[in-house]
Write an enzyme that holds these catalytic residues in place. Structure first.
Site, PDB file in Angstrom:
ATOM      1  N   ARG A   6       0.912  -1.160   0.010  1.00  0.00           N
ATOM      2  CA  ARG A   6       0.000   0.009   0.138  1.00  0.00           C
ATOM      3  C   ARG A   6       1.074   1.137   0.076  1.00  0.00           C
ATOM      4  O   ARG A   6       0.553   1.974  -0.844  1.00  0.00           O
ATOM      5  CB  ARG A   6      -0.784   0.023   1.162  1.00  0.00           C
ATOM      6  CG  ARG A   6      -2.137  -0.937   1.129  1.00  0.00           C
ATOM      7  CD  ARG A   6      -2.966  -1.082   2.262  1.00  0.00           C
ATOM      8  NE  ARG A   6      -4.094  -1.821   2.436  1.00  0.00           N
ATOM      9  CZ  ARG A   6      -4.087  -3.121   1.991  1.00  0.00           C
ATOM     10  NH1 ARG A   6      -2.987  -3.993   1.946  1.00  0.00           N
ATOM     11  NH2 ARG A   6      -5.175  -3.769   2.062  1.00  0.00           N
ATOM     12  N   ASP A  17       6.607 -10.703  -3.104  1.00  0.00           N
ATOM     13  CA  ASP A  17       5.733  -9.721  -3.396  1.00  0.00           C
ATOM     14  C   ASP A  17       5.928  -8.293  -3.645  1.00  0.00           C
ATOM     15  O   ASP A  17       5.398  -7.626  -4.420  1.00  0.00           O
ATOM     16  CB  ASP A  17       4.688  -9.819  -2.385  1.00  0.00           C
ATOM     17  CG  ASP A  17       3.499 -11.132  -2.825  1.00  0.00           C
ATOM     18  OD1 ASP A  17       3.880 -11.826  -3.654  1.00  0.00           O
ATOM     19  OD2 ASP A  17       2.462 -11.287  -2.184  1.00  0.00           O
ATOM     20  N   ASN A  71       2.525 -14.160  -8.446  1.00  0.00           N
ATOM     21  CA  ASN A  71       1.323 -14.471  -7.921  1.00  0.00           C
ATOM     22  C   ASN A  71       0.782 -13.328  -6.807  1.00  0.00           C
ATOM     23  O   ASN A  71       0.359 -13.898  -5.819  1.00  0.00           O
ATOM     24  CB  ASN A  71       1.409 -15.859  -7.158  1.00  0.00           C
ATOM     25  CG  ASN A  71       0.097 -16.450  -6.938  1.00  0.00           C
ATOM     26  OD1 ASN A  71      -0.954 -16.052  -7.393  1.00  0.00           O
ATOM     27  ND2 ASN A  71      -0.061 -17.570  -6.164  1.00  0.00           N
ATOM     28  N   GLY A 113      -1.410 -10.899  -5.261  1.00  0.00           N
ATOM     29  CA  GLY A 113      -2.683 -10.157  -5.506  1.00  0.00           C
ATOM     30  C   GLY A 113      -2.786  -8.791  -5.034  1.00  0.00           C
ATOM     31  O   GLY A 113      -3.372  -8.041  -5.793  1.00  0.00           O
ATOM     32  N   ARG A 129      -6.877 -16.483 -10.674  1.00  0.00           N
ATOM     33  CA  ARG A 129      -7.531 -15.636  -9.318  1.00  0.00           C
ATOM     34  C   ARG A 129      -8.391 -14.463 -10.019  1.00  0.00           C
ATOM     35  O   ARG A 129      -7.852 -13.654 -10.962  1.00  0.00           O
ATOM     36  CB  ARG A 129      -6.214 -15.174  -8.664  1.00  0.00           C
ATOM     37  CG  ARG A 129      -5.455 -16.280  -7.796  1.00  0.00           C
ATOM     38  CD  ARG A 129      -4.215 -15.290  -7.287  1.00  0.00           C
ATOM     39  NE  ARG A 129      -4.790 -14.868  -6.139  1.00  0.00           N
ATOM     40  CZ  ARG A 129      -3.862 -14.425  -5.211  1.00  0.00           C
ATOM     41  NH1 ARG A 129      -2.798 -14.679  -5.399  1.00  0.00           N
ATOM     42  NH2 ARG A 129      -4.587 -13.926  -4.022  1.00  0.00           N
ATOM     43  N   SER A 168     -11.347  -7.920  -0.219  1.00  0.00           N
ATOM     44  CA  SER A 168     -11.210  -6.573   0.094  1.00  0.00           C
ATOM     45  C   SER A 168     -10.418  -5.793  -1.009  1.00  0.00           C
ATOM     46  O   SER A 168     -10.349  -4.453  -0.847  1.00  0.00           O
ATOM     47  CB  SER A 168     -11.074  -6.496   1.401  1.00  0.00           C
ATOM     48  OG  SER A 168      -9.676  -7.040   1.801  1.00  0.00           O
ATOM     49  N   ASP A 211      -6.163 -14.373   6.859  1.00  0.00           N
ATOM     50  CA  ASP A 211      -4.827 -14.865   6.628  1.00  0.00           C
ATOM     51  C   ASP A 211      -4.179 -15.934   7.762  1.00  0.00           C
ATOM     52  O   ASP A 211      -3.075 -16.398   7.444  1.00  0.00           O
ATOM     53  CB  ASP A 211      -3.876 -13.512   6.537  1.00  0.00           C
ATOM     54  CG  ASP A 211      -3.709 -13.300   5.061  1.00  0.00           C
ATOM     55  OD1 ASP A 211      -4.392 -13.926   4.024  1.00  0.00           O
ATOM     56  OD2 ASP A 211      -3.275 -12.110   4.826  1.00  0.00           O
ATOM     57  N   LYS A 235      -7.301 -17.724  -2.849  1.00  0.00           N
ATOM     58  CA  LYS A 235      -5.888 -17.034  -2.698  1.00  0.00           C
ATOM     59  C   LYS A 235      -4.692 -17.765  -3.464  1.00  0.00           C
ATOM     60  O   LYS A 235      -5.002 -18.284  -4.385  1.00  0.00           O
ATOM     61  CB  LYS A 235      -5.685 -17.345  -1.037  1.00  0.00           C
ATOM     62  CG  LYS A 235      -6.591 -16.308  -0.227  1.00  0.00           C
ATOM     63  CD  LYS A 235      -6.263 -14.826  -0.327  1.00  0.00           C
ATOM     64  CE  LYS A 235      -7.000 -14.185   0.825  1.00  0.00           C
ATOM     65  NZ  LYS A 235      -6.423 -12.701   0.736  1.00  0.00           N
ATOM     66  N   GLU A 236      -3.385 -17.937  -2.966  1.00  0.00           N
ATOM     67  CA  GLU A 236      -2.381 -18.635  -3.528  1.00  0.00           C
ATOM     68  C   GLU A 236      -2.750 -19.976  -3.960  1.00  0.00           C
ATOM     69  O   GLU A 236      -2.293 -20.615  -5.147  1.00  0.00           O
ATOM     70  CB  GLU A 236      -1.314 -18.425  -2.757  1.00  0.00           C
ATOM     71  CG  GLU A 236      -0.458 -17.004  -2.796  1.00  0.00           C
ATOM     72  CD  GLU A 236      -1.011 -16.032  -1.839  1.00  0.00           C
ATOM     73  OE1 GLU A 236      -0.365 -14.977  -1.426  1.00  0.00           O
ATOM     74  OE2 GLU A 236      -2.334 -16.489  -0.998  1.00  0.00           O
ATOM     75  N   HIS A 243       2.825 -19.640   0.735  1.00  0.00           N
ATOM     76  CA  HIS A 243       3.984 -19.272   1.855  1.00  0.00           C
ATOM     77  C   HIS A 243       2.969 -19.563   2.962  1.00  0.00           C
ATOM     78  O   HIS A 243       3.764 -20.089   3.902  1.00  0.00           O
ATOM     79  CB  HIS A 243       4.346 -17.658   1.536  1.00  0.00           C
ATOM     80  CG  HIS A 243       3.010 -16.910   1.590  1.00  0.00           C
ATOM     81  ND1 HIS A 243       2.872 -15.797   2.398  1.00  0.00           N
ATOM     82  CD2 HIS A 243       1.921 -16.972   0.792  1.00  0.00           C
ATOM     83  CE1 HIS A 243       1.865 -15.182   1.925  1.00  0.00           C
ATOM     84  NE2 HIS A 243       1.280 -15.749   1.149  1.00  0.00           N
ATOM     85  N   ARG A 244       1.983 -19.378   3.223  1.00  0.00           N
ATOM     86  CA  ARG A 244       0.982 -19.715   4.639  1.00  0.00           C
ATOM     87  C   ARG A 244       1.110 -21.059   4.758  1.00  0.00           C
ATOM     88  O   ARG A 244       1.015 -21.314   6.034  1.00  0.00           O
ATOM     89  CB  ARG A 244      -0.268 -18.714   4.400  1.00  0.00           C
ATOM     90  CG  ARG A 244       0.153 -17.198   4.316  1.00  0.00           C
ATOM     91  CD  ARG A 244      -0.850 -16.472   4.941  1.00  0.00           C
ATOM     92  NE  ARG A 244      -0.707 -15.122   4.506  1.00  0.00           N
ATOM     93  CZ  ARG A 244       0.291 -14.238   5.176  1.00  0.00           C
ATOM     94  NH1 ARG A 244       1.114 -14.661   6.056  1.00  0.00           N
ATOM     95  NH2 ARG A 244       0.576 -12.946   4.784  1.00  0.00           N
ATOM     96  N   LYS A 254       7.823 -15.692  -0.812  1.00  0.00           N
ATOM     97  CA  LYS A 254       6.646 -14.572  -1.184  1.00  0.00           C
ATOM     98  C   LYS A 254       6.621 -13.410  -0.125  1.00  0.00           C
ATOM     99  O   LYS A 254       6.382 -12.305  -0.651  1.00  0.00           O
ATOM    100  CB  LYS A 254       5.422 -15.439  -1.574  1.00  0.00           C
ATOM    101  CG  LYS A 254       4.350 -14.607  -2.121  1.00  0.00           C
ATOM    102  CD  LYS A 254       3.263 -15.301  -2.389  1.00  0.00           C
ATOM    103  CE  LYS A 254       2.229 -14.800  -3.410  1.00  0.00           C
ATOM    104  NZ  LYS A 254       1.586 -13.623  -2.913  1.00  0.00           N
TER     105      LYS A 254
END
Length: 432
Positions: free
Chosen positions: A34, A57, A102, A104, A132, A179, A321, A348-349, A392-393, A418
């Site tokens: 952001r 990212d 990848n 988002g 996506r 969002s 997340d 998501k991913e 990654h998560r 990522k």
């Protein structure tokens, strides 16, 4: 890209004693991307960002800004980034072919941002990015007079934006898939040459991320109001002067270390975060408290003390997340844990609900999968090789199981690059 290297597989050795550690996690991915977008749009201020996350990212975002004609100066030894431009145009380049991997946030924020310019911009990414959805944002941009379309006609990348700037002042956006569509429009609207009213249609997932965007727009621009629920308005005018901007540690990354205290026992402090954080994911500690952990807050950060864990029934729409983090913790609780209202994480991913259910079953848990969530019933766990789906998560969450269960092997551990290239080194520090 970060110079960290990774093996093809990584076995997690169980901890031999309760943890007692203080951890400093890198800067927030959500805030970094952001801030990079806002810094580019406010480029005449030549702002310097401090505490910037270095990850796949964020480096993808930086490279895209360069291709759009911005000068981006990076000092990774100090985690600082400065964005400048020699152009009088809001978007310096009038054409760009942008690879978003990848990411988002990159594709959604920049798709909205470039629509303020004049020219043709194309976005593409890895195969998963081509699955996506982006159509809700493209539809909103069309309402503003922008030619925004998906090359394949499926609403997913590759997408093309052909624009001469916004030609409308009223726009609606659906908020039930991501969002980030709304966040992208909010940041772009703050720099538009005309008053803009954005209306959210239907529900809104992950609302804390919208609040984050709103607060950051206020810090950078100061021209956004929310006259009623689901309505955002901006007015043209002089912007705030931002010469430096500090980025918080990543609360989503912090969740893995707070969860480590829950899984292994002991205590873990994540420094630099408190309840005043812009990030809604700090509320993950409240879920751990419901499960039986003790939470301690101080000027230094937030500490989680492990305790006897019990299952919970929780709506995680606002902190989605951390769903996979909770999935790992739930394996060690007494009783079932039910996670609700997170159907959007299937986009998501990877399809995170299906992937989490599949891998926890491999480890021995009983899992009931639903459209919008899942229920995890603890059973005797066993070590095995788990797949990460290049997410990654998934990798960081499933590693938590290995802190207690021998033989857990993470396939493709490098996918953590990522958002958190140094995760495995930081996880290893829990053994000190």
């Amino acid at each position: 890209m970060s110079d960290v290297t990774y093996p093809a597989e990584l076995e997690i050795a169980p901890l031999t004693k309760p943890v007692n550690a203080a951890v400093t996690v890198p800067g927030s991915k959500s805030i970094t991307n952001r801030a990079l977008a806002l810094a580019a749009l406010a480029v005449n201020q030549k702002p310097t960002l401090r505490g910037v996350l270095r990850s796949e990212d964020t480096e993808v975002m930086i490279e895209c800004l360069r291709r759009l004609g911005f000068q981006v100066s990076v000092d990774w030894s100090k985690n600082t980034v400065t964005v400048t431009s020699d152009s009088a145009r809001l978007i310096p380049a009038n054409a760009a072919d942008l690879f978003v991997a990848n990411s988002g946030t990159t594709v959604r924020f920049l798709t909205a941002m470039v629509s303020l310019g004049e020219g043709r911009y194309r976005f593409d990414g890895v195969p998963r990015m081509r699955e996506r959805p982006l159509e809700d944002l493209l539809e909103s941009l069309r309402q503003l007079g922008v030619n925004a379309h998906s090359e394949g006609g499926n609403g997913c990348p590759p997408v093309v934006i052909e624009t001469t700037g916004w030609r409308g002042s009223e726009v609606t956006v659906r908020g039930t898939t991501s969002s980030q569509y709304l966040s992208g429009l909010m940041m772009a609207a703050a720099f538009a040459s005309r008053p803009v009213t954005i209306r959210v249609e239907g529900g809104l997932v992950s609302e804390p991320y919208v609040v984050m965007t709103e607060q950051m727009v206020d810090e950078w621009v100061g021209n956004m109001s929310r006259p009623s629920a689901g309505v955002f308005q901006t007015t043209p005018g002089p912007h705030r002067s931002v010469k430096e901007y500090a980025i918080e540690p990543d609360a989503s990354a912090a969740s893995y270390f707070w969860a480590a205290a829950a899984v292994a026992g002991g205590r873990v402090t994540v420094t630099g975060l408190n309840r005043k954080s812009l990030q809604g994911d700090v509320r993950f500690v409240d879920v751990l408290a419901q499960m039986g952990c003790r939470i301690e807050e101080s000027d230094n950060g937030i500490t989680v003390h492990g305790g006897h864990l019990r299952g919970v029934d929780v709506d995680m729409n606002d902190i989605s997340d951390t769903v996979m983090t909770l999935g790992a913790v739930a394996c060690f609780a007494e009783g079932a844990t039910t996670i609700r209202n997170v159907g959007h994480i299937r986009h998501k991913e990877t399809d995170r609900i299906a992937a989490l259910a599949t891998e926890l079953r491999k480890l021995g848990a009983e899992v009931e999968e639903r459209d919008d969530g899942l229920t995890i019933v603890p059973r005797a766990l066993k070590g095995c090789a788990v797949d990460t789906y290049n997410d990654h998560r998934m990798a960081m969450s499933l590693a938590l199981v290995g802190l207690r269960v021998p033989g857990v092997v993470i396939r493709n551990p490098g996918c953590v690059a990522k958002t958190y290239p140094g995760f495995w080194q930081d996880l290893e520090r829990l053994r000190a």
